[in-house]
Design a protein around this motif. Structure first.
Motif, PDB file in Angstrom:
ATOM      1  N   ARG A   1      -9.102  -9.996  -2.173  1.00  0.00           N
ATOM      2  CA  ARG A   1     -10.058  -9.055  -2.744  1.00  0.00           C
ATOM      3  C   ARG A   1     -11.325  -9.786  -3.151  1.00  0.00           C
ATOM      4  NH1 ARG A   1      -6.925  -6.567  -7.598  1.00  0.00           N
ATOM      5  NH2 ARG A   1      -6.529  -8.776  -7.868  1.00  0.00           N
TER       6      ARG A   1
ATOM      7  N   TYR B   1       4.333   2.051  -8.099  1.00  0.00           N
ATOM      8  CA  TYR B   1       3.374   1.409  -7.216  1.00  0.00           C
ATOM      9  C   TYR B   1       2.664   2.496  -6.413  1.00  0.00           C
ATOM     10  CZ  TYR B   1       7.335   2.084  -4.029  1.00  0.00           C
ATOM     11  OH  TYR B   1       8.378   2.619  -3.325  1.00  0.00           O
TER      12      TYR B   1
ATOM     13  N   TYR C   1       4.133  -5.798  -5.381  1.00  0.00           N
ATOM     14  CA  TYR C   1       2.770  -5.254  -5.326  1.00  0.00           C
ATOM     15  C   TYR C   1       1.930  -5.810  -6.471  1.00  0.00           C
ATOM     16  CZ  TYR C   1      -1.132  -2.009  -5.450  1.00  0.00           C
ATOM     17  OH  TYR C   1      -2.396  -1.472  -5.477  1.00  0.00           O
ATOM     18  N   ASP C   2       2.473  -5.814  -7.689  1.00  0.00           N
ATOM     19  CA  ASP C   2       1.731  -6.322  -8.844  1.00  0.00           C
ATOM     20  C   ASP C   2       1.382  -7.795  -8.665  1.00  0.00           C
ATOM     21  OD1 ASP C   2       1.881  -3.847 -10.041  1.00  0.00           O
ATOM     22  OD2 ASP C   2       3.594  -4.358 -11.313  1.00  0.00           O
TER      23      ASP C   2
ATOM     24  N   HIS D   1       0.754  -3.151   1.578  1.00  0.00           N
ATOM     25  CA  HIS D   1       0.865  -1.698   1.541  1.00  0.00           C
ATOM     26  C   HIS D   1       2.343  -1.316   1.426  1.00  0.00           C
ATOM     27  CE1 HIS D   1      -3.339  -1.526   2.888  1.00  0.00           C
ATOM     28  NE2 HIS D   1      -3.005  -2.470   3.748  1.00  0.00           N
TER      29      HIS D   1
ATOM     30  N   CYS E   1       0.986  -9.424  -5.822  1.00  0.00           N
ATOM     31  CA  CYS E   1      -0.048  -9.568  -4.798  1.00  0.00           C
ATOM     32  C   CYS E   1      -1.416  -9.132  -5.326  1.00  0.00           C
ATOM     33  CB  CYS E   1       0.324  -8.764  -3.557  1.00  0.00           C
ATOM     34  SG  CYS E   1       1.694  -9.497  -2.622  1.00  0.00           S
ATOM     35  N   GLN E   2      -1.428  -8.116  -6.190  1.00  0.00           N
ATOM     36  CA  GLN E   2      -2.688  -7.727  -6.828  1.00  0.00           C
ATOM     37  C   GLN E   2      -3.235  -8.868  -7.673  1.00  0.00           C
ATOM     38  OE1 GLN E   2      -3.791  -4.933  -5.085  1.00  0.00           O
ATOM     39  NE2 GLN E   2      -4.448  -4.142  -7.059  1.00  0.00           N
ATOM     40  N   THR E   3      -2.347  -9.549  -8.370  1.00  0.00           N
ATOM     41  CA  THR E   3      -2.756 -10.644  -9.247  1.00  0.00           C
ATOM     42  C   THR E   3      -3.360 -11.797  -8.461  1.00  0.00           C
ATOM     43  OG1 THR E   3      -1.053 -10.073 -10.872  1.00  0.00           O
ATOM     44  CG2 THR E   3      -1.945 -12.306 -10.971  1.00  0.00           C
TER      45      THR E   3
ATOM     46  N   GLY F   1      -4.670 -11.583  -5.498  1.00  0.00           N
ATOM     47  CA  GLY F   1      -5.723 -11.150  -4.599  1.00  0.00           C
ATOM     48  C   GLY F   1      -5.302 -10.975  -3.165  1.00  0.00           C
ATOM     49  N   ARG F   2      -4.058 -10.577  -2.973  1.00  0.00           N
ATOM     50  CA  ARG F   2      -3.526 -10.394  -1.623  1.00  0.00           C
ATOM     51  C   ARG F   2      -3.270  -8.919  -1.370  1.00  0.00           C
ATOM     52  NH1 ARG F   2       1.719 -13.572   0.894  1.00  0.00           N
ATOM     53  NH2 ARG F   2       2.237 -12.038   2.505  1.00  0.00           N
ATOM     54  N   SER F   3      -3.495  -8.479  -0.140  1.00  0.00           N
ATOM     55  CA  SER F   3      -3.362  -7.068   0.197  1.00  0.00           C
ATOM     56  C   SER F   3      -2.019  -6.779   0.863  1.00  0.00           C
ATOM     57  CB  SER F   3      -4.497  -6.648   1.137  1.00  0.00           C
ATOM     58  OG  SER F   3      -4.331  -5.313   1.562  1.00  0.00           O
TER      59      SER F   3
END
Length: 268
Positions: free
Chosen positions: A259, A47, A23-24, A34, A26-28, A30-32
């Motif tokens: 994002r 998370y 998750y971290d 769940h 993908c946040q870095t 810019g990917r989404s």
């Protein structure tokens, strides 16, 4: 079409840590994605949980209401989930778009993905909902310290592969904790004859035929391919993610979500 990882493996193999690091990452970039909690006994998360089985049923409630122990209670919870696929799960899945990417963090009770049909039926339901699903099997790299433990881990992974009938990726987790990586490298892509030779050296002669059958089984099912994962390295996480994306054909039919970022203003 949706996409999903089913993260499985023995207790303590690092499944939740993998989900958190994924998750971290993908946040870095810019990917989404769940993250979904399928462990009714889970308490703490590193998370954000987008879907949580504890909203349906929790292990603590089952143990208190029915006087069950933790193992029997967990099986009861998962069977209750199986009975609620057409109701609770379908309602939860309505919150996601066709090209959303879900990661299911599963309990570590090994019978759930080796011979109890709960997760298999769960996966079949996801397929009917037009999800491409991949099983991500984590094995603690510190467990693979000799050939007998390696074979044991392979047999458990093979059981999950046969039970779930999914594209299947084996990951050696916690590589960042291994002091001597050379001890692990020989098990990433070993030769069947080398495995047999090591087994014969460590076990009594009467196990010779069994050793030969085990080595051939691992070789025949191409089960000797493990992908090492070092969570300290973004490149390692990206490699594993790309490997999984390829298995479920992510990105071939749908655009990768990114994002929105504010561009920095130019200095005058």
């Amino acid at each position: 079409m949706g996409y999903a990882q089913l993260v499985i493996g023995p207790a303590g193999s690092g499944k939740s840590t993998y989900c958190s690091s994924l998750y971290d990452h993908c946040q870095t970039v810019g990917r989404s994605i769940h993250i979904v909690n399928l462990d009714p006994a889970a308490e703490h998360f590193n998370y954000p949980v987008d879907m949580d089985i504890r909203e349906l049923i929790s292990l603590d409630d089952v143990m208190e209401d029915f006087g069950m122990g933790p193992n029997g209670g967990l099986i009861y919870c998962m069977e209750h989930l199986e009975d609620s696929l057409d109701d609770w799960l379908d309602e939860q899945l309505e919150n996601y778009l066709d090209d959303d990417y879900l990661v299911f963090d599963c309990p570590g009770q090994i019978e759930l993905f080796t011979h109890v049909p709960v997760l298999r039926n769960f996966v079949e339901h996801l397929k009917r909902k037009n999800f491409n699903v991949c099983a991500v099997y984590l094995l603690d790299s510190q467990f693979v310290s000799d050939v007998t433990k390696y074979i044991s881990g392979c047999m458990a992974s093979l059981s999950a592969m046969i039970q779930l009938e999914l594209p299947h990726i084996n990951i050696l987790s916690k590589m960042d904790l291994v002091s001597n990586k050379k001890d692990i490298e020989e098990y990433l892509d070993p030769n069947a004859q080398v495995l047999l030779s090591q087994l014969n050296r460590q076990m009594a002669p009467r196990f010779g035929k069994l050793n030969k059958s085990l080595a051939e089984l691992v070789d025949d099912y191409n089960m000797v391919n493990f992908v090492p994962l070092d969570l300290r390295k973004e490149s390692s996480i990206q490699y594993v993610l790309s490997y999984i994306d390829s298995c479920i054909q992510y990105g071939e039919d749908a655009d990768v979500k990114v994002r929105d970022f504010d561009l920095p203003e130019d200095d005058d």
